[in-house]
Design a protein around this motif. Structure first.
Motif, PDB file in Angstrom:
ATOM      1  N   VAL A   1       1.222  -1.191  -0.066  1.00 37.58           N
ATOM      2  CA  VAL A   1      -0.846  -0.179  -0.403  1.00 37.58           C
ATOM      3  C   VAL A   1       0.727   1.157   0.383  1.00 37.58           C
ATOM      4  O   VAL A   1       1.757   1.913   0.934  1.00 37.58           O
ATOM      5  CB  VAL A   1      -0.905   0.314   1.200  1.00 37.58           C
ATOM      6  CG1 VAL A   1      -1.926   1.113   1.296  1.00 37.58           C
ATOM      7  CG2 VAL A   1      -1.884  -0.976   1.061  1.00 37.58           C
ATOM      8  N   LEU A   2       0.952   2.500  -0.523  1.00 37.65           N
ATOM      9  CA  LEU A   2       1.665   3.216  -0.829  1.00 37.65           C
ATOM     10  C   LEU A   2       0.290   4.428   0.623  1.00 37.65           C
ATOM     11  O   LEU A   2      -0.705   4.590  -0.126  1.00 37.65           O
ATOM     12  CB  LEU A   2       1.051   3.899  -2.084  1.00 37.65           C
ATOM     13  CG  LEU A   2       2.990   3.821  -2.901  1.00 37.65           C
ATOM     14  CD1 LEU A   2       2.318   2.347  -3.581  1.00 37.65           C
ATOM     15  CD2 LEU A   2       2.421   5.087  -4.829  1.00 37.65           C
ATOM     16  N   THR A   3       1.346   4.779   0.969  1.00 35.43           N
ATOM     17  CA  THR A   3       0.803   5.313   2.635  1.00 35.43           C
ATOM     18  C   THR A   3       0.875   6.895   2.459  1.00 35.43           C
ATOM     19  O   THR A   3       0.226   7.865   3.045  1.00 35.43           O
ATOM     20  CB  THR A   3       1.392   4.865   3.829  1.00 35.43           C
ATOM     21  OG1 THR A   3       2.748   5.100   3.281  1.00 35.43           O
ATOM     22  CG2 THR A   3       0.858   3.003   3.808  1.00 35.43           C
ATOM     23  N   GLY A   4       1.846   7.558   1.123  1.00 33.46           N
ATOM     24  CA  GLY A   4       1.402   8.510   0.801  1.00 33.46           C
ATOM     25  C   GLY A   4       2.925   8.357   0.239  1.00 33.46           C
ATOM     26  O   GLY A   4       4.247   7.584  -0.304  1.00 33.46           O
ATOM     27  N   PRO A   5       3.858  10.087  -0.379  1.00 32.78           N
ATOM     28  CA  PRO A   5       4.848   9.984  -1.291  1.00 32.78           C
ATOM     29  C   PRO A   5       5.723   9.313  -0.521  1.00 32.78           C
ATOM     30  O   PRO A   5       6.956   9.563   0.394  1.00 32.78           O
ATOM     31  CB  PRO A   5       4.895  11.754  -1.281  1.00 32.78           C
ATOM     32  CG  PRO A   5       3.274  12.209  -0.718  1.00 32.78           C
ATOM     33  CD  PRO A   5       3.153  11.574   0.069  1.00 32.78           C
ATOM     34  N   ARG A   6       6.420   9.005  -1.586  1.00 34.12           N
ATOM     35  CA  ARG A   6       7.768   7.573  -1.669  1.00 34.12           C
ATOM     36  C   ARG A   6       7.585   6.739   0.045  1.00 34.12           C
ATOM     37  O   ARG A   6       8.628   6.789   0.119  1.00 34.12           O
ATOM     38  CB  ARG A   6       8.788   9.093  -1.475  1.00 34.12           C
ATOM     39  CG  ARG A   6       8.755   9.549  -2.773  1.00 34.12           C
ATOM     40  CD  ARG A   6      10.128  10.623  -1.762  1.00 34.12           C
ATOM     41  NE  ARG A   6      10.357  11.355  -3.805  1.00 34.12           N
ATOM     42  CZ  ARG A   6      11.496  11.249  -4.676  1.00 34.12           C
ATOM     43  NH1 ARG A   6      11.565   9.875  -4.688  1.00 34.12           N
ATOM     44  NH2 ARG A   6      10.649  11.837  -5.701  1.00 34.12           N
ATOM     45  N   ARG A   7       6.183   6.331   0.918  1.00 33.87           N
ATOM     46  CA  ARG A   7       6.427   5.354   1.604  1.00 33.87           C
ATOM     47  C   ARG A   7       5.386   4.039   1.296  1.00 33.87           C
ATOM     48  O   ARG A   7       4.237   4.493   0.700  1.00 33.87           O
ATOM     49  CB  ARG A   7       5.397   5.953   2.329  1.00 33.87           C
ATOM     50  CG  ARG A   7       6.062   6.948   2.929  1.00 33.87           C
ATOM     51  CD  ARG A   7       5.688   7.831   4.712  1.00 33.87           C
ATOM     52  NE  ARG A   7       4.525   8.152   4.275  1.00 33.87           N
ATOM     53  CZ  ARG A   7       3.774   9.438   4.697  1.00 33.87           C
ATOM     54  NH1 ARG A   7       5.265   9.874   3.830  1.00 33.87           N
ATOM     55  NH2 ARG A   7       2.820   9.753   4.505  1.00 33.87           N
ATOM     56  N   VAL A   8       6.238   2.839   0.903  1.00 29.07           N
ATOM     57  CA  VAL A   8       5.146   2.156   0.754  1.00 29.07           C
ATOM     58  C   VAL A   8       5.090   1.178   2.081  1.00 29.07           C
ATOM     59  O   VAL A   8       5.941   0.841   3.225  1.00 29.07           O
ATOM     60  CB  VAL A   8       6.226   1.625  -0.561  1.00 29.07           C
ATOM     61  CG1 VAL A   8       5.078   0.099  -1.085  1.00 29.07           C
ATOM     62  CG2 VAL A   8       5.988   1.926  -1.251  1.00 29.07           C
TER      63      VAL A   8
ATOM     64  N   MET B   1      -2.561  12.684  -6.734  1.00 28.93           N
ATOM     65  CA  MET B   1      -2.407  11.333  -6.321  1.00 28.93           C
ATOM     66  C   MET B   1      -3.014  11.417  -4.506  1.00 28.93           C
ATOM     67  O   MET B   1      -3.535  12.677  -3.653  1.00 28.93           O
ATOM     68  CB  MET B   1      -0.962  10.494  -5.640  1.00 28.93           C
ATOM     69  CG  MET B   1      -1.226   9.419  -5.286  1.00 28.93           C
ATOM     70  SD  MET B   1      -1.743   8.047  -6.667  1.00 28.93           S
ATOM     71  CE  MET B   1      -1.939   6.974  -5.525  1.00 28.93           C
ATOM     72  N   GLU B   2      -4.842  10.306  -4.614  1.00 25.71           N
ATOM     73  CA  GLU B   2      -4.381   9.938  -3.044  1.00 25.71           C
ATOM     74  C   GLU B   2      -3.517   8.746  -2.875  1.00 25.71           C
ATOM     75  O   GLU B   2      -4.163   7.725  -2.787  1.00 25.71           O
ATOM     76  CB  GLU B   2      -6.339   9.800  -3.138  1.00 25.71           C
ATOM     77  CG  GLU B   2      -7.144  10.875  -3.776  1.00 25.71           C
ATOM     78  CD  GLU B   2      -8.415  10.980  -3.985  1.00 25.71           C
ATOM     79  OE1 GLU B   2      -8.721   9.792  -3.700  1.00 25.71           O
ATOM     80  OE2 GLU B   2      -8.839  12.257  -4.516  1.00 25.71           O
ATOM     81  N   TYR B   3      -3.558   9.106  -1.449  1.00 29.06           N
ATOM     82  CA  TYR B   3      -3.605   7.764   0.155  1.00 29.06           C
ATOM     83  C   TYR B   3      -4.452   8.436   1.028  1.00 29.06           C
ATOM     84  O   TYR B   3      -5.186   9.063   1.353  1.00 29.06           O
ATOM     85  CB  TYR B   3      -2.137   8.169   0.107  1.00 29.06           C
ATOM     86  CG  TYR B   3      -1.498   8.668  -0.786  1.00 29.06           C
ATOM     87  CD1 TYR B   3      -0.786   7.503  -1.562  1.00 29.06           C
ATOM     88  CD2 TYR B   3      -0.516  10.742  -1.537  1.00 29.06           C
ATOM     89  CE1 TYR B   3       0.863   7.755  -2.438  1.00 29.06           C
ATOM     90  CE2 TYR B   3       0.565  10.804  -2.119  1.00 29.06           C
ATOM     91  CZ  TYR B   3       1.257   9.903  -2.619  1.00 29.06           C
ATOM     92  OH  TYR B   3       1.959  10.104  -3.641  1.00 29.06           O
ATOM     93  N   PRO B   4      -4.342   6.609   1.419  1.00 31.29           N
ATOM     94  CA  PRO B   4      -3.642   5.306   0.844  1.00 31.29           C
ATOM     95  C   PRO B   4      -4.070   4.774   0.064  1.00 31.29           C
ATOM     96  O   PRO B   4      -5.648   5.225  -0.827  1.00 31.29           O
ATOM     97  CB  PRO B   4      -3.355   4.529   2.347  1.00 31.29           C
ATOM     98  CG  PRO B   4      -4.964   4.600   2.964  1.00 31.29           C
ATOM     99  CD  PRO B   4      -5.516   6.171   3.254  1.00 31.29           C
ATOM    100  N   THR B   5      -3.667   4.379  -1.029  1.00 34.02           N
ATOM    101  CA  THR B   5      -3.702   3.379  -2.345  1.00 34.02           C
ATOM    102  C   THR B   5      -4.464   2.233  -1.754  1.00 34.02           C
ATOM    103  O   THR B   5      -4.313   1.083  -0.739  1.00 34.02           O
ATOM    104  CB  THR B   5      -2.871   2.422  -3.104  1.00 34.02           C
ATOM    105  OG1 THR B   5      -1.447   2.004  -2.483  1.00 34.02           O
ATOM    106  CG2 THR B   5      -2.539   4.241  -3.610  1.00 34.02           C
ATOM    107  N   ALA B   6      -5.561   1.443  -2.263  1.00 34.65           N
ATOM    108  CA  ALA B   6      -5.919   0.244  -2.349  1.00 34.65           C
ATOM    109  C   ALA B   6      -4.492  -0.584  -2.642  1.00 34.65           C
ATOM    110  O   ALA B   6      -3.396  -0.706  -2.817  1.00 34.65           O
ATOM    111  CB  ALA B   6      -6.952  -0.060  -3.581  1.00 34.65           C
TER     112      ALA B   6
END
Length: 334
Positions: A21-28, A66-71
């Motif tokens: 899941v991408l939780t924010g910019p450059r954060r997985v 872009m919207e976080y978090p991703t699915a």
């Protein structure tokens, strides 16, 4: 809840899977998510791996839209694996089939999608990593480029896509001029059939060199495979009169400008070569499977970096920075 294929083999029922899941910019983050259940007309695939597409980099970097978090698993669309569950109304696919999955959430241990988005892999490709979507993309770009024997074809940007296109164009009898900023990638282009290579360093020098190679006529086909403004400008300059300029790069980080006077004067045909219809995606993958199975095209030297799903952030960073020796990253599953 039905047993998955792996559960039938182990006798242990699982209800969750690991997914990125991408939780924010450059954060997985790696999270536990429910294993998806196929609906009518769908199949579930236990993923073996998923290629990392350059189009993932901008959403990972954090643009305003872009919207976080991703699915769970989102952005992963280059997956392959083994069919794990099949809806009763699906024909032609069985549990245990090894397949390419043109799904959209494949940065996860399982993904679900329509049966039409699944293409069976032949036994001859067993155990080989196979990111089918970019292979199909290359085949479809090549088809829309209308490349013919004897033409001079410039390919700007030699990554995975550019290298495969260089091979396809060479097989068609064209003479390929490969242009890229990474000097070592020029060697890759030559190994995939390029007739001539030019470092992408000085704009005027590139134009002059292409003019010399083509007797001043420039190229009948120019494929821009970077998704950036300067290479698009360059493509316009080295396209000859009545040429086709094929936009294969994915331009997603902002508007582009073009020299319309130049396009008008030369009578250039501009082709946006990204397919959006599933049937065309499927056909491209089918064609690519056949070419690789026959040995006409090889991708083994292009799949340069393999990382576990937990290191997806690192794979995205590699895809952004494209260090020495990098062509394509993929994440794999145990």
């Amino acid at each position: 809840m039905e047993l998955t294929l792996s559960e039938k083999q182990t006798g242990v029922r699982a209800e969750t899977m690991k997914a990125a899941v991408l939780t924010g910019p450059r954060r997985v983050a790696l999270v536990d998510a429910p294993i998806p259940v196929p609906g009518s007309g769908q199949v579930r695939v236990r993923m073996e791996g998923c290629g990392v597409c350059a189009s993932n980099v901008v959403p990972w970097q954090g643009p305003e839209w872009m919207e976080y978090p991703t699915a769970p698993g989102a952005l992963g669309h280059e997956g392959w694996g083994v069919v794990d569950s099949v809806s009763p109304d699906v024909e032609g696919l069985e549990v245990g089939d090894r397949v390419v999955a043109l799904f959209q959430n494949s940065y996860a241990e399982y993904d679900v999608g329509d049966a039409e988005a699944v293409i069976r892999l032949p036994e001859s490709l067993a155990a080989r990593p196979f990111p089918g979507e970019p292979i199909g993309c290359a085949m479809n770009i090549f088809r829309r480029s209308d490349i013919r024997a004897g033409q001079r074809v410039a390919i700007i940007g030699i990554g995975f896509l550019g290298a495969v296109l260089a091979r396809l164009a060479t097989l068609s009898g064209a003479e390929v001029i490969a242009i890229t900023r990474r000097r070592w990638a020029l060697d890759i282009a030559r190994s995939h059939g390029a007739w001539e290579t030019i470092p992408m360093e000085d704009h005027a020098e590139i134009v002059q060199r292409v003019a010399e190679l083509t007797g001043g006529a420039f190229c009948e086909r120019v494929i821009e495979a970077t998704g950036k403004q300067w290479p698009l400008d360059l493509a316009s300059e080295i396209a000859g009169e009545r040429a086709k300029l094929i936009v294969a790069g994915y331009h997603q980080d902002g508007p582009r400008t073009v020299n319309m006077q130049q396009w008008n004067w030369k009578g250039i045909d501009v082709v946006n070569a990204h397919e959006r219809q599933l049937a065309q995606y499927r056909q491209g993958v089918v064609d690519g499977i056949r070419m690789i199975e026959d040995g006409a095209v090889s991708i083994d030297d292009l799949l340069t970096h393999r990382l576990p799903l937990a290191r997806l952030g690192e794979a995205l960073e590699l895809t952004q920075d494209r260090p020495e020796g990098f062509m394509k990253a993929m994440v794999t599953f145990p």
